[in-house]
Design a protein around this motif. Structure first.
Motif, PDB file in Angstrom:
ATOM      1  N   PHE A  66       0.827  -1.206   0.000  1.00 12.71           N
ATOM      2  CA  PHE A  66       0.000   0.000   0.000  1.00 12.71           C
ATOM      3  C   PHE A  66       0.863   1.258   0.000  1.00 12.71           C
ATOM      4  O   PHE A  66       0.627   2.181  -0.764  1.00 12.71           O
ATOM      5  CB  PHE A  66      -0.927   0.010   1.223  1.00 12.71           C
ATOM      6  CG  PHE A  66      -1.829   1.210   1.259  1.00 12.71           C
ATOM      7  CD1 PHE A  66      -2.858   1.349   0.347  1.00 12.71           C
ATOM      8  CD2 PHE A  66      -1.633   2.219   2.196  1.00 12.71           C
ATOM      9  CE1 PHE A  66      -3.692   2.468   0.361  1.00 12.71           C
ATOM     10  CE2 PHE A  66      -2.456   3.339   2.232  1.00 12.71           C
ATOM     11  CZ  PHE A  66      -3.495   3.460   1.311  1.00 12.71           C
ATOM     12  N   GLY A  67       1.853   1.317   0.877  1.00 11.86           N
ATOM     13  CA  GLY A  67       2.753   2.468   0.938  1.00 11.86           C
ATOM     14  C   GLY A  67       4.200   2.011   0.846  1.00 11.86           C
ATOM     15  O   GLY A  67       4.564   0.951   1.347  1.00 11.86           O
ATOM     16  N   VAL A  68       5.030   2.808   0.165  1.00  7.32           N
ATOM     17  CA  VAL A  68       6.439   2.437   0.014  1.00  7.32           C
ATOM     18  C   VAL A  68       7.282   3.703  -0.113  1.00  7.32           C
ATOM     19  O   VAL A  68       6.823   4.708  -0.664  1.00  7.32           O
ATOM     20  CB  VAL A  68       6.647   1.526  -1.225  1.00  7.32           C
ATOM     21  CG1 VAL A  68       6.268   2.251  -2.518  1.00  7.32           C
ATOM     22  CG2 VAL A  68       8.077   1.013  -1.310  1.00  7.32           C
ATOM     23  N   LEU A 109      11.684   9.086  -2.869  1.00 12.16           N
ATOM     24  CA  LEU A 109      10.265   8.991  -3.211  1.00 12.16           C
ATOM     25  C   LEU A 109       9.510   8.255  -2.110  1.00 12.16           C
ATOM     26  O   LEU A 109      10.011   7.266  -1.562  1.00 12.16           O
ATOM     27  CB  LEU A 109      10.074   8.245  -4.535  1.00 12.16           C
ATOM     28  CG  LEU A 109      10.514   8.969  -5.818  1.00 12.16           C
ATOM     29  CD1 LEU A 109      10.436   8.008  -7.002  1.00 12.16           C
ATOM     30  CD2 LEU A 109       9.662  10.199  -6.073  1.00 12.16           C
ATOM     31  N   ALA A 110       8.316   8.746  -1.787  1.00 10.27           N
ATOM     32  CA  ALA A 110       7.395   8.055  -0.884  1.00 10.27           C
ATOM     33  C   ALA A 110       6.046   8.006  -1.583  1.00 10.27           C
ATOM     34  O   ALA A 110       5.488   9.046  -1.958  1.00 10.27           O
ATOM     35  CB  ALA A 110       7.288   8.780   0.456  1.00 10.27           C
ATOM     36  N   LEU A 111       5.531   6.808  -1.788  1.00  8.66           N
ATOM     37  CA  LEU A 111       4.327   6.603  -2.599  1.00  8.66           C
ATOM     38  C   LEU A 111       3.264   5.842  -1.818  1.00  8.66           C
ATOM     39  O   LEU A 111       3.589   5.009  -0.964  1.00  8.66           O
ATOM     40  CB  LEU A 111       4.664   5.807  -3.866  1.00  8.66           C
ATOM     41  CG  LEU A 111       5.920   6.201  -4.658  1.00  8.66           C
ATOM     42  CD1 LEU A 111       6.138   5.213  -5.795  1.00  8.66           C
ATOM     43  CD2 LEU A 111       5.806   7.615  -5.184  1.00  8.66           C
ATOM     44  N   THR A 112       2.000   6.106  -2.127  1.00 12.33           N
ATOM     45  CA  THR A 112       0.898   5.276  -1.625  1.00 12.33           C
ATOM     46  C   THR A 112      -0.049   4.986  -2.774  1.00 12.33           C
ATOM     47  O   THR A 112      -0.204   5.796  -3.704  1.00 12.33           O
ATOM     48  CB  THR A 112       0.113   5.989  -0.502  1.00 12.33           C
ATOM     49  OG1 THR A 112      -0.284   7.290  -0.944  1.00 12.33           O
ATOM     50  CG2 THR A 112       0.939   6.104   0.767  1.00 12.33           C
ATOM     51  N   ARG A 113      -0.683   3.841  -2.711  1.00 14.15           N
ATOM     52  CA  ARG A 113      -1.638   3.463  -3.754  1.00 14.15           C
ATOM     53  C   ARG A 113      -2.838   4.411  -3.749  1.00 14.15           C
ATOM     54  O   ARG A 113      -3.255   4.912  -2.719  1.00 14.15           O
ATOM     55  CB  ARG A 113      -2.151   2.046  -3.511  1.00 14.15           C
ATOM     56  CG  ARG A 113      -1.223   0.944  -3.947  1.00 14.15           C
ATOM     57  CD  ARG A 113      -1.971  -0.379  -3.850  1.00 14.15           C
ATOM     58  NE  ARG A 113      -1.102  -1.508  -4.023  1.00 14.15           N
ATOM     59  CZ  ARG A 113      -0.810  -2.063  -5.202  1.00 14.15           C
ATOM     60  NH1 ARG A 113      -1.333  -1.557  -6.298  1.00 14.15           N
ATOM     61  NH2 ARG A 113      -0.018  -3.108  -5.268  1.00 14.15           N
ATOM     62  N   LYS A 114      -3.430   4.597  -4.932  1.00 17.78           N
ATOM     63  CA  LYS A 114      -4.647   5.388  -5.027  1.00 17.78           C
ATOM     64  C   LYS A 114      -5.864   4.582  -4.566  1.00 17.78           C
ATOM     65  O   LYS A 114      -6.892   5.155  -4.194  1.00 17.78           O
ATOM     66  CB  LYS A 114      -4.837   5.866  -6.465  1.00 17.78           C
ATOM     67  CG  LYS A 114      -3.776   6.866  -6.923  1.00 17.78           C
ATOM     68  CD  LYS A 114      -4.015   7.313  -8.350  1.00 17.78           C
ATOM     69  CE  LYS A 114      -2.971   8.333  -8.785  1.00 17.78           C
ATOM     70  NZ  LYS A 114      -3.167   8.780 -10.183  1.00 17.78           N
ATOM     71  N   THR A 115      -5.765   3.256  -4.631  1.00 15.91           N
ATOM     72  CA  THR A 115      -6.837   2.382  -4.168  1.00 15.91           C
ATOM     73  C   THR A 115      -6.233   1.311  -3.275  1.00 15.91           C
ATOM     74  O   THR A 115      -5.005   1.122  -3.252  1.00 15.91           O
ATOM     75  CB  THR A 115      -7.552   1.709  -5.351  1.00 15.91           C
ATOM     76  OG1 THR A 115      -6.605   0.944  -6.113  1.00 15.91           O
ATOM     77  CG2 THR A 115      -8.192   2.763  -6.262  1.00 15.91           C
TER      78      THR A 115
END
Length: 204
Positions: A66-68, A109-115
């Motif tokens: 979900f988050g990375v 970079l720090a990312l999270t899913r949109k869904t």
């Protein structure tokens, strides 16, 4: 529902940016593996000085991801990366942190899913970075600072780093244009046949 989702995103992001402490739940799943590879086809590990090429950051075993967050490190004397135009994030993710330091050769970079994760297995593309080769020789692009969570959020086991080695060759010399073929020499006309000599008559 929207507020709940935003709260979950913020919670996941804050958790990722704080070092994990003893006692935080870790999801008992197969290890998430982040990797680097040259994007496109063919996937060459060699380029020539002056070439541009793309490097993809991807996550394997990403069904619960979900988050990375991660850091990409490179040698700024060997490779050039422009801050915005040369960093693209997968359409499935939001980028909450995007920092690029061209002098130090570092991208965070720090990312999270949109869904929410669908549970689908396989490899998930996270981001693509576009480099220009500046210096001949072998260079490395390193993936470090990897942290990941599921939607709970619980920490996902992941590899500590990944190293991609790349070789930059001397620019090739342009091919010389082919010399035009010399025109064929015209065939010499055949010499006319000599008339047969009159046969000698015998003496009477």
């Amino acid at each position: 529902m929207r507020k709940l989702m935003l709260a979950g995103l913020a919670l996941a992001l804050v958790w990722m940016l704080v070092p994990a402490a003893p006692g935080i739940a870790r999801a008992e799943e197969e290890e998430l593996r982040l990797s680097l590879s040259v994007a496109g086809k063919p996937k060459s590990d060699r380029h020539k000085k002056g070439d541009t090429f793309e490097v993809e950051v991807a996550a394997g075993q990403a069904k619960d991801l979900f988050g990375v967050q991660f850091v990409v490190e490179y040698d700024p004397k060997a490779l050039q990366l422009k801050a915005d135009g040369h960093i693209s994030v997968s359409k499935r993710f939001n980028d909450w942190v995007r920092k690029a330091d061209a002098r130090k050769g570092k991208v965070e970079l720090a990312l999270t899913r949109k869904t929410l994760p669908s549970g689908a297995t396989g490899t998930e593309s996270l981001a693509t970075l576009k480099f220009k080769a500046l210096k001949e020789g072998e260079t490395t692009i390193r993936l470090t600072g990897i942290k990941a969570t599921d939607a709970a959020p619980r920490e996902l086991a992941a590899n500590d780093e990944f190293v991609l080695r790349h070789v930059i060759d001397k620019p090739g010399k342009p091919d010389k244009p082919d010399k035009p073929d010399k025109p064929d020499k015209p065939d010499k006309p055949d010499k006319p046949d000599k008339p047969d000599k009159a046969e000698k008559t015998g003496k009477r």
